[in-house]
Enzyme design. Structure first.
Site, PDB file in Angstrom:
ATOM      1  N   LEU A 136       0.828  -1.206   0.000  1.00 15.81           N
ATOM      2  CA  LEU A 136       0.000   0.000   0.000  1.00 15.81           C
ATOM      3  C   LEU A 136       0.862   1.256   0.000  1.00 15.81           C
ATOM      4  CD1 LEU A 136      -2.669  -0.979   2.688  1.00 15.81           C
ATOM      5  CD2 LEU A 136      -3.055  -0.774   0.227  1.00 15.81           C
ATOM      6  N   GLU A 157     -10.514   0.854   7.667  1.00 15.74           N
ATOM      7  CA  GLU A 157     -10.178  -0.334   8.454  1.00 15.74           C
ATOM      8  C   GLU A 157      -8.882  -0.067   9.205  1.00 15.74           C
ATOM      9  OE1 GLU A 157     -10.085  -3.774   5.751  1.00 15.74           O
ATOM     10  OE2 GLU A 157     -11.201  -2.501   4.361  1.00 15.74           O
ATOM     11  N   LYS A 201      -5.197  -0.855  10.394  1.00 14.60           N
ATOM     12  CA  LYS A 201      -4.072  -1.557   9.766  1.00 14.60           C
ATOM     13  C   LYS A 201      -3.423  -2.431  10.838  1.00 14.60           C
ATOM     14  CE  LYS A 201      -0.113  -0.734   6.756  1.00 14.60           C
ATOM     15  NZ  LYS A 201       0.841  -1.594   7.471  1.00 14.60           N
ATOM     16  N   ASP A 240      -1.044  -4.993  12.771  1.00 14.29           N
ATOM     17  CA  ASP A 240       0.411  -5.156  12.763  1.00 14.29           C
ATOM     18  C   ASP A 240       0.761  -6.620  12.992  1.00 14.29           C
ATOM     19  OD1 ASP A 240       2.926  -4.232  12.439  1.00 14.29           O
ATOM     20  OD2 ASP A 240       3.167  -3.406  14.438  1.00 14.29           O
ATOM     21  N   TYR A 291      -9.352  -9.091   5.832  1.00 13.45           N
ATOM     22  CA  TYR A 291      -9.708  -7.761   5.320  1.00 13.45           C
ATOM     23  C   TYR A 291      -9.987  -7.687   3.822  1.00 13.45           C
ATOM     24  CZ  TYR A 291      -4.632  -7.855   4.393  1.00 13.45           C
ATOM     25  OH  TYR A 291      -3.366  -8.214   3.985  1.00 13.45           O
ATOM     26  N   LYS A 313      -0.758   6.349   8.195  1.00  9.39           N
ATOM     27  CA  LYS A 313       0.045   5.854   9.312  1.00  9.39           C
ATOM     28  C   LYS A 313      -0.047   6.805  10.506  1.00  9.39           C
ATOM     29  CE  LYS A 313       2.057   2.541   8.767  1.00  9.39           C
ATOM     30  NZ  LYS A 313       3.289   2.068   8.166  1.00  9.39           N
ATOM     31  N   CYS A 357      36.177   5.147  -0.434  1.00  5.19           N
ATOM     32  CA  CYS A 357      35.350   3.973  -0.174  1.00  5.19           C
ATOM     33  C   CYS A 357      35.844   3.289   1.105  1.00  5.19           C
ATOM     34  CB  CYS A 357      35.417   3.002  -1.352  1.00  5.19           C
ATOM     35  SG  CYS A 357      34.568   1.442  -1.055  1.00  5.19           S
ATOM     36  N   CYS A 360      37.353  -0.457  -0.289  1.00  2.00           N
ATOM     37  CA  CYS A 360      38.479  -0.601  -1.215  1.00  2.00           C
ATOM     38  C   CYS A 360      39.338   0.659  -1.315  1.00  2.00           C
ATOM     39  CB  CYS A 360      37.985  -1.012  -2.603  1.00  2.00           C
ATOM     40  SG  CYS A 360      36.987   0.271  -3.421  1.00  2.00           S
ATOM     41  N   CYS A 388      31.314   4.811  -5.237  1.00  2.00           N
ATOM     42  CA  CYS A 388      32.615   4.171  -5.458  1.00  2.00           C
ATOM     43  C   CYS A 388      32.551   3.579  -6.852  1.00  2.00           C
ATOM     44  CB  CYS A 388      32.840   3.067  -4.411  1.00  2.00           C
ATOM     45  SG  CYS A 388      34.239   1.996  -4.825  1.00  2.00           S
ATOM     46  N   CYS A 417      35.428  -3.984  -5.892  1.00  2.00           N
ATOM     47  CA  CYS A 417      34.957  -3.633  -4.543  1.00  2.00           C
ATOM     48  C   CYS A 417      34.006  -4.735  -4.068  1.00  2.00           C
ATOM     49  CB  CYS A 417      34.241  -2.278  -4.582  1.00  2.00           C
ATOM     50  SG  CYS A 417      33.693  -1.682  -2.968  1.00  2.00           S
TER      51      CYS A 417
END
Length: 665
Positions: free
Chosen positions: A81, A111, A113, A115, A222, A309, A403, A406, A421, A427
C-alpha cells in the site's frame, strides 16, 4: 446413524463451537465438554481412516512436520500500500481517484491496519485449501499445516459464499497472549520475545505445527479476492464473509468523505491503545468494487487504497559513530551507529542518514543526542538533534572521501544525492551485491542460494560475478562451512533451473542502474533480445514508452562496458534466456502499435486484466485516464457516466468487448 454420519455430525458441531468461541467470543460449551467430543472424534477417525478430512477439527492440534516450506506463486499478486501521513496526503489521493473515475460520488471503507504477518488463504468449494505468506508479493511460502491450527480460521464455510476465492488477512498475536508467552519464557529462564508482530511472523515458519498450535495466534481478515461478481462493494463482501464464518473485525466503517475518514483516524489514534492487538494506522479503500477495477494498480500499489500511518513513536539516544555502507551500484549510504534504545517494540542500534546533504541539513555530529523514530514505524531514521546537549568541543561531520572497503576515491556527479565508489569490479560489496540481486526472488529466484552463501562463495574465490555461479560444482560447494551434499545438490539444481527464467526477469537481474522490474519488462517487450537492446541507440531507447534520458544513458553505459559484455556472453553460453521465447512471441503482434486504450466497465468474455494484457500483447498501451492521446475506450457494462461524457466531448471512439476481440483477431 452410520459411522460416517456420526463423524460428520461431530465435525460440524465442533466447528460451530470453535466459531462461537474464537470468532464470536461467545462460548456455548465448556472446555471439558469440547475436549470429550474432540477425543471421541479422534478415536472414530483413527478407527475409520477412509473418512479422512484434512480440515477436520482434530487437525487444529497440529502435529504435521514441515521441513521445507514450498515457494508458491500467488495467483493474484499481493500488492503493498502507498502510505500517507497527513490530511493533505489523503486529499491529494482523493483528487487523483476522482480525476481517474471522473466523479466525486465515491464511498470509502476505513479499516485498522493490523500489525502482523500478511497471509493469503485459498478456499475451494467452501473448504480451506491452502495458505501462503505474502513473501515479496509475487510469491510466498506455503504454511498450510501451521495455519490450520489457528482456530479462528474456518476450515469449512457455514453457508453459501463464493465457490473459489482467496481471503487476505493478517496473522496477529494478541497482546494478552503475547505477554503470557513471555511470562512463561522468563519463568523457564528463556529470553522474552521482542514484539508480537515478529513473534507472529516467526510462528508461521515453525517446522512442527503442534508447536504453532500452542501459540495464541489469531487471524483478522480484510479482503476477498474472486472473479465472481456476487457483491457490489468491498463492505458487502466482508459482511458476507463474516456471516459464513470469517473473523472480520467490527471496527470497519463506511465514510462518505475524507473528513469522515479523518474522524475515524482521529478516534482510533487514541482508542487503538485500548485494543487487544497492535495496529499502526488506518487503511482507506474505495468501497465500490467496480470503481476499484476502474482505478486498477500502479507497478507497486492499488490506486484504490491508501494507508494512513499514525504518528511514529520518537525517542532520544546518543550517536556514537557514523559508518558508511557500499551498495551493489557503488552508492554510499552513511549509517548512524546509536546507543541501543527501545523503540516501537524493538531495540534500535542503527539508523540511515541517507546522504551527505541530510547530514549537513541536520548538522548531525558524533556524540550528539539525536531524536529517532521509525519511518512508517518500520525503518529507524534520525529526525533531528538536541543541540542544547551538544558538547562545546563538538566538530561538524566531515563526509567520507574514500570507499570504506576498497579505498577508491568517492565521486558525486551533479544533481545526484549520493556519492559513489566507481571500483565496480574490484569492490567486494558491489561484487556480492550484484550477485545477491541476480539470485533474488524477483529476479532469477535461485533456490538453495542465499546472501550469506554468496558472501562465502566470493570469500573462497569461487565466484566473482553472476556468470560464475553457472560453473559451480557439487564438489566445490560441499567443503564450504555449513554445507552438506544435499544442500550442495539443491543449490546446483536451483542454479540450473534459473536458466528457464524469462528474458524480462533476466534483464532486471543484470542490475542495470535505474532498470527496475517495470522498465525491464518494457525494454524486453520492445527489443525482444539482449542483442537488439545492445545495438539500440540513445534515440531508439528514449522512443520506448516511459524510457527517459537517464535510463537510456545507463543502459548504453552498462551494455558497452567490456566486463559486462563478457559476462553476458558467458550467460548466453550457459543457456540463460537472453531473448523473448518463441512461445511468448507467438502471442504478441504489432496490430495495436502506438494505440492508447482505456478499459472501463464490467466485461463478460474476458476479465479486465485479460483485456489489458491482450492490448499490451498486441503492441498497444493501457491508460487509466481519458485524454486527447486516447485512441479507443473499451467499454463494458456500467461504464461511469462522467467517463462517457468526457469520451464523447473528446470524440474518442467507444468500442465493445466484442469489437475489441474482433480487432485483435
Amino acid at each position: 446413524m452410520t459411522i460416517k454420519d456420526k463423524i460428520e455430525s461431530l465435525r460440524k458441531e465442533l466447528n460451530t463451537h470453535n466459531y462461537n468461541y474464537y470468532v464470536l467470543d461467545n462460548a456455548t460449551i465448556s472446555d471439558y465438554e469440547f475436549d470429550i467430543k474432540l477425543k471421541e472424534l479422534e478415536k472414530l477417525e483413527e478407527e475409520n481412516p477412509e473418512f479422512f478430512d484434512p480440515n477436520s477439527p482434530t487437525k487444529r492440534i497440529g502435529g504435521e512436520i514441515t521441513k521445507n516450506f514450498n515457494t508458491i506463486t500467488h495467483k493474484n499478486r499481493m500488492y503493498s500500500l502507498d502510505n500517507s501521513y497527513s490530511k493533505e496526503d489523503l486529499l491529494d489521493w482523493e483528487k487523483r481517484i476522482q480525476k481517474n473515475l471522473g466523479t466525486t460520488d465515491i464511498e470509502y471503507t476505513c479499516e485498522l491496519k493490523y500489525d502482523g504477518a500478511s497471509i493469503n488463504l485459498t478456499y475451494e468449494n467452501g473448504k480451506f485449501f491452502s495458505a501462503v505468506t505474502r513473501g515479496d508479493g509475487f510469491q510466498g511460502d506455503e504454511v498450510t499445516a501451521n495455519i490450520r491450527t489457528i482456530k479462528s480460521i474456518p476450515l469449512h464455510l457455514s453457508e453459501d459464499f463464493v465457490s473459489n476465492f482467496e481471503m487476505r488477512g493478517e496473522i496477529i498475536l494478541p497482546l494478552e497472549g503475547f505477554h503470557k508467552m513471555n511470562e512463561d519464557r522468563v519463568a523457564n529462564g528463556e529470553d522474552p520475545y521482542r514484539n508480537p508482530r515478529n513473534t507472529a511472523s516467526g510462528s508461521l515458519k515453525l517446522q512442527d505445527s503442534a508447536e504453532v498450535a500452542k501459540r495464541p495466534l489469531d487471524c483478522l481478515l480484510y479482503q476477498v479476492v474472486t472473479n465472481e461478481r456476487k457483491y457490489k462493494t468491498h463492505f458487502q463482501s466482508l459482511n458476507a464473509a463474516r456471516n459464513c464464518g470469517f473473523k472480520i473485525p467490527d471496527t470497519i466503517a463506511l465514510a462518505k468523505s475524507i473528513d469522515e475518514v479523518l474522524a475515524f483516524v482521529n478516534h482510533w489514534d487514541v482508542e487503538r491503545h485500548n485494543l487487544p492487538y497492535e495496529t499502526d494506522g488506518v487503511v482507506v479503500k474505495v468501497n465500490s468494487l467496480q470503481q476499484q477495477e476502474e482505478l486498477g494498480y500502479t507497478s507497486k500499489s492499488p490506486r484504490w487504497a491508501i494507508a494512513y500511518k499514525f504518528k511514529a513513536e520518537q525517542v532520544t539516544t546518543i550517536l556514537n559513530e557514523i559508518t558508511y555502507q557500499v551498495g551493489r551500484t557503488g552508492a554510499i549510504t552513511p549509517v548512524a551507529n546509536l546507543e541501543p534504545v527501545h523503540l516501537a517494540g524493538t531495540i534500535v542500534k542503527r539508523a540511515s542518514l541517507h546522504n551527505a546533504d541530510q547530514i549537513e541539513k541536520l548538522d548531525v555530529r558524533i556524540g550528539d543526542t539525536v531524536f529517532v523514530e521509525k519511518g512508517g514505524e518500520i525503518i529507524p531514521k534520525i529526525m533531528g538533534v538536541d543541540v542544547s546537549k551538544r558538547a562545546e568541543d563538538s566538530l561538524p561531520t566531515k563526509y567520507a572521501e574514500h570507499c570504506p572497503v576498497c579505498n577508491t576515491p568517492l565521486v558525486r556527479t551533479e544533481g545526484d544525492a549520493k556519492h559513489y565508489c566507481l571500483n565496480e569490479f574490484g569492490c567486494a560489496p558491489q561484487i556480492t551485491g550484484k550477485i545477491q540481486h541476480y539470485i533474488s526472488r524477483k529476479a532469477m529466484d535461485i533456490d538453495g542460494l542465499g546472501s550469506e552463501t554468496v558472501d562465502l562463495l566470493h570469500k573462497e574465490g569461487l565466484i566473482k560475478n553472476y556468470a560464475d555461479i553457472y560453473e559451480l560444482t557439487v564438489e566445490q560447494i560441499i567443503p564450504l562451512e555449513r554445507m552438506a551434499e544435499k544442500s550442495a545438490m539443491n543449490m546446483v539444481e536451483g542454479i540450473k533451473k534459473s536458466k528457464e527464467i524469462p528474458f524480462e526477469k533476466v534483464l532486471f537481474a543484470l542490475g542495470i542502474r535505474f532498470v527496475g522490474e517495470t522498465v525491464a519488462k518494457k525494454l524486453a517487450k520492445h527489443f525482444k533480445s539482449i542483442d537488439n537492446l545492445s545495438s539500440a541507440s540513445f534515440e531508439d531507447l528514449i522512443a520506448v514508452d516511459e524510457i527517459g534520458d537517464r535510463i537510456a544513458e545507463s543502459v548504453i553505459a552498462f551494455l558497452s562496458d567490456e566486463n559486462n559484455i563478457e559476462i553476458i556472453s558467458r550467460l548466453k553460453t550457459h543457456g540463460v534466456q537472453l531473448e523473448v521465447s518463441q512461445e511468448a512471441l507467438a502471442n504478441q503482434t504489432n496490430k495495436l502499435e502506438s494505440k492508447v486504450f482505456v478499459v472501463s466497465g464490467v466485461f463478460h468474455q474476458m476479465s479486465r486484466n485479460e483485456l489489458k494484457k491482450a492490448i499490451e500483447d498486441n503492441g498497444g498501451k493501457v491508460s487509466s485516464s481519458i485524454s486527447k492521446k486516447t485512441n479507443y475506450i473499451v467499454a463494458g457494462d456500467n461504464m461511469g457516466p462522467s467517463k462517457l461524457a468526457k469520451a464523447e466531448a473528446l470524440n474518442i471512439p467507444i468500442i465493445s468487448e466484442e469489437d475489441f476481440i474482433e480487432m485483435i483477431n
